[in-house]
Design a protein around this motif. Structure first.
Motif, short mmCIF file in Angstrom:
data_model
loop_
_atom_site.label_atom_id
_atom_site.label_comp_id
_atom_site.label_asym_id
_atom_site.label_seq_id
_atom_site.Cartn_x
_atom_site.Cartn_y
_atom_site.Cartn_z
N SER A 1 0.84 -1.21 0.00
CA SER A 1 0.00 0.00 0.00
C SER A 1 0.86 1.25 0.00
N PHE A 2 1.87 1.26 0.85
CA PHE A 2 2.72 2.44 1.07
C PHE A 2 3.55 2.78 -0.17
N ILE A 3 4.09 1.76 -0.81
CA ILE A 3 4.98 1.96 -1.95
C ILE A 3 4.29 2.72 -3.08
N GLY A 4 3.02 2.44 -3.31
CA GLY A 4 2.31 3.10 -4.40
C GLY A 4 2.29 4.61 -4.23
N TYR A 5 2.06 5.08 -3.02
CA TYR A 5 1.99 6.52 -2.77
C TYR A 5 3.37 7.17 -2.89
N ILE A 6 4.38 6.51 -2.34
CA ILE A 6 5.73 7.06 -2.44
C ILE A 6 6.21 7.05 -3.89
N ALA A 7 5.87 5.98 -4.60
CA ALA A 7 6.22 5.91 -6.03
C ALA A 7 5.52 7.01 -6.81
N MET A 8 4.29 7.35 -6.41
CA MET A 8 3.55 8.42 -7.08
C MET A 8 4.28 9.75 -6.93
N ALA A 9 4.70 10.07 -5.72
CA ALA A 9 5.42 11.32 -5.48
C ALA A 9 6.74 11.33 -6.25
N SER A 10 7.43 10.20 -6.28
CA SER A 10 8.70 10.10 -7.00
C SER A 10 8.49 10.25 -8.50
N PHE A 11 7.42 9.64 -9.01
CA PHE A 11 7.09 9.72 -10.43
C PHE A 11 6.82 11.17 -10.84
N VAL A 12 6.09 11.88 -10.00
CA VAL A 12 5.81 13.30 -10.26
C VAL A 12 7.12 14.08 -10.36
N PHE A 13 8.01 13.81 -9.42
CA PHE A 13 9.28 14.54 -9.39
C PHE A 13 10.12 14.26 -10.64
N PHE A 14 10.23 12.99 -11.01
CA PHE A 14 11.09 12.63 -12.13
C PHE A 14 10.51 13.04 -13.49
N THR A 15 9.20 13.18 -13.57
CA THR A 15 8.61 13.59 -14.85
C THR A 15 8.45 15.10 -14.97
N THR A 16 8.42 15.80 -13.83
CA THR A 16 8.31 17.26 -13.88
C THR A 16 9.65 17.94 -13.61
N LYS A 17 10.58 17.19 -12.96
CA LYS A 17 11.89 17.75 -12.58
C LYS A 17 11.70 19.00 -11.71
N ASN A 18 10.69 18.96 -10.86
CA ASN A 18 10.34 20.14 -10.11
C ASN A 18 10.19 19.82 -8.62
N ARG A 19 10.99 20.48 -7.81
CA ARG A 19 10.98 20.24 -6.36
C ARG A 19 9.63 20.62 -5.73
N ASN A 20 9.05 21.72 -6.20
CA ASN A 20 7.77 22.16 -5.66
C ASN A 20 6.67 21.12 -5.91
N SER A 21 6.71 20.49 -7.08
CA SER A 21 5.71 19.48 -7.41
C SER A 21 5.85 18.26 -6.49
N LEU A 22 7.08 17.91 -6.16
CA LEU A 22 7.31 16.79 -5.23
C LEU A 22 6.70 17.10 -3.87
N ILE A 23 6.96 18.29 -3.36
CA ILE A 23 6.46 18.66 -2.04
C ILE A 23 4.93 18.77 -2.05
N LEU A 24 4.39 19.33 -3.14
CA LEU A 24 2.93 19.39 -3.26
C LEU A 24 2.34 17.99 -3.24
N SER A 25 3.00 17.05 -3.90
CA SER A 25 2.54 15.66 -3.91
C SER A 25 2.50 15.09 -2.49
#
Length: 377
Positions: A140-164
């Motif tokens: 369960s936990f991995i999916g959410y953390i992977a989601m935040a990581s995916f956002v960061f790696f596809t947007t290359k944006n620190r703010n997007s990671l924190i918003l996630s």
């Protein structure tokens, strides 16, 4: 200003948070739960909507949210025993593998609440190592953390990671999934990644058969988790047909997807041929959820989504809304049958199904929100 799709995505995310808080919070504070639910939902909306005004405390927010997430995994593992739960998603997995280990037909298994296994074979295959480790909360936990990581790696944006991380840590369904060892978000996130790969591949010219084959195999295997995910690829396919983007490579991809999907059922057909046609995930899902006629409506709805102008610009938004509407139809169907009290509060409706749409709307919102949160306050 946020554009309409961002506002709709955020509204749906907050709405799903609200229905989880209200349903499960009433067991703790029944007299005040409506007020509490509305208050928490409004706070989440305000913090997420006006996130850029918290820029000076970004780092503190990130560590706070990360700490809350890690704390949830520890609490679930050490203080919430599986047997105490009224949710049997963990038990569906364990009973499936226990039955398989005895040499019995796994789709005849029953959870500790008496429910048959509804998901498809790869669902259980992915869950197997977590089941063996006795740590289904990690799935369960991995999916959410992977989601935040995916956002960061596809947007290359620190703010997007924190918003996630803010969205995740302020969403009651995240804690509910980890505590109950549910995993809908994780599997839906994997389908989001497949859709992302699909878009990446077919937005380029000269894509080769090798990469297409690999992508097709992965997609076919992941479609063998839950049948509802097929609607995402129906929308994508209809869009391709509408815009005359069909090519021999795309047809090859579709063929590989279909073959790899069907391959996941071969062991069951070979070993338990007669039993397979008595009980399988297609029969279970069409029996327990909605009538077959409604399934046909869902397929038509997903096809219509692919015809909407602007589908290509935000595939994830339209896929997420389609999934959301499908679960709304499913919910209204049961509310009409048994009433709101029995359907919603007494769990005739499984509100966790709303999480099918969350990764898609989550990604659509954060990605479209990127320019907004980086603009001056």
């Amino acid at each position: 200003m946020l554009h309409l799709k961002s506002q709709v995505s955020l509204f749906v995310l907050v709405f799903i948070n609200f229905i989880f808080i209200y349903k499960y919070g009433q067991r703790l504070i029944p007299n005040y739960i409506l007020l509490v639910s509305i208050t928490i939902a409004l706070i989440q909306y305000g913090v997420v909507r006006y996130f850029k005004y918290f820029e000076k405390v970004f780092t503190h927010i990130f560590f706070l949210c990360s700490g809350l997430c890690l704390l949830s995994i520890c609490v679930s593992h050490f203080y919430i025993p599986l047997e105490s739960l009224d949710v049997d998603r963990w038990s569906v997995i364990s009973s499936f593998w226990e039955s398989f280990g005895r040499g019995d037909y796994p789709y005849f298994a029953r959870s500790h609440m008496g429910n048959p296994p509804g998901p498809m074979p790869v669902y259980f295959l992915i869950a197997f190592p977590f089941y063996m480790a006795g740590s289904l909360e990690l799935l369960s936990f991995i999916g959410y953390i992977a989601m935040a990581s995916f956002v960061f790696f596809t947007t290359k944006n620190r703010n997007s990671l924190i918003l996630s991380m803010v969205i995740i840590s302020s969403s009651s369904y995240f804690y509910w999934e980890v505590f109950t060892r549910s995993n809908i978000f994780t599997y839906s996130f994997l389908i989001l990644v497949c859709a992302f790969i699909f878009n990446s591949l077919f937005s380029k010219k000269g894509i080769g058969y090798k990469k297409t084959s690999i992508a097709g195999i992965v997609t076919g295997l992941l479609l063998s988790t839950r049948s509802i995910f097929v609607v995402v690829f129906i929308s994508l396919s209809v869009y391709m047909l509408k815009n005359k983007k069909v090519s021999s490579v795309l047809l090859w991809y579709a063929t590989i997807v279909l073959l790899s999907f069907l391959m996941t059922f071969i062991p069951f057909v070979l070993i338990w041929k007669d039993l397979f046609f008595e009980a399988n995930p297609f029969i279970v899902q069409s029996t327990f959820l909605v009538p077959k006629e409604m399934v046909a409506i869902f397929l038509v709805l997903s096809a219509i989504a692919g015809l909407i102008p602007g589908f290509e610009k935000d595939t994830y938004f339209f896929s997420g809304i389609t999934l959301f509407l499908i679960i709304m139809f499913y919910s209204f169907y049961h509310i009409v049958l048994v009433g709101f009290q029995n359907a919603y509060l007494e769990s005739k409706i499984d509100i966790s199904y709303f999480l099918f749409c969350v990764p898609f709307l989550f990604y659509s919102f954060v990605k479209s929100h990127e320019k907004y949160i980086n603009s001056p306050p």
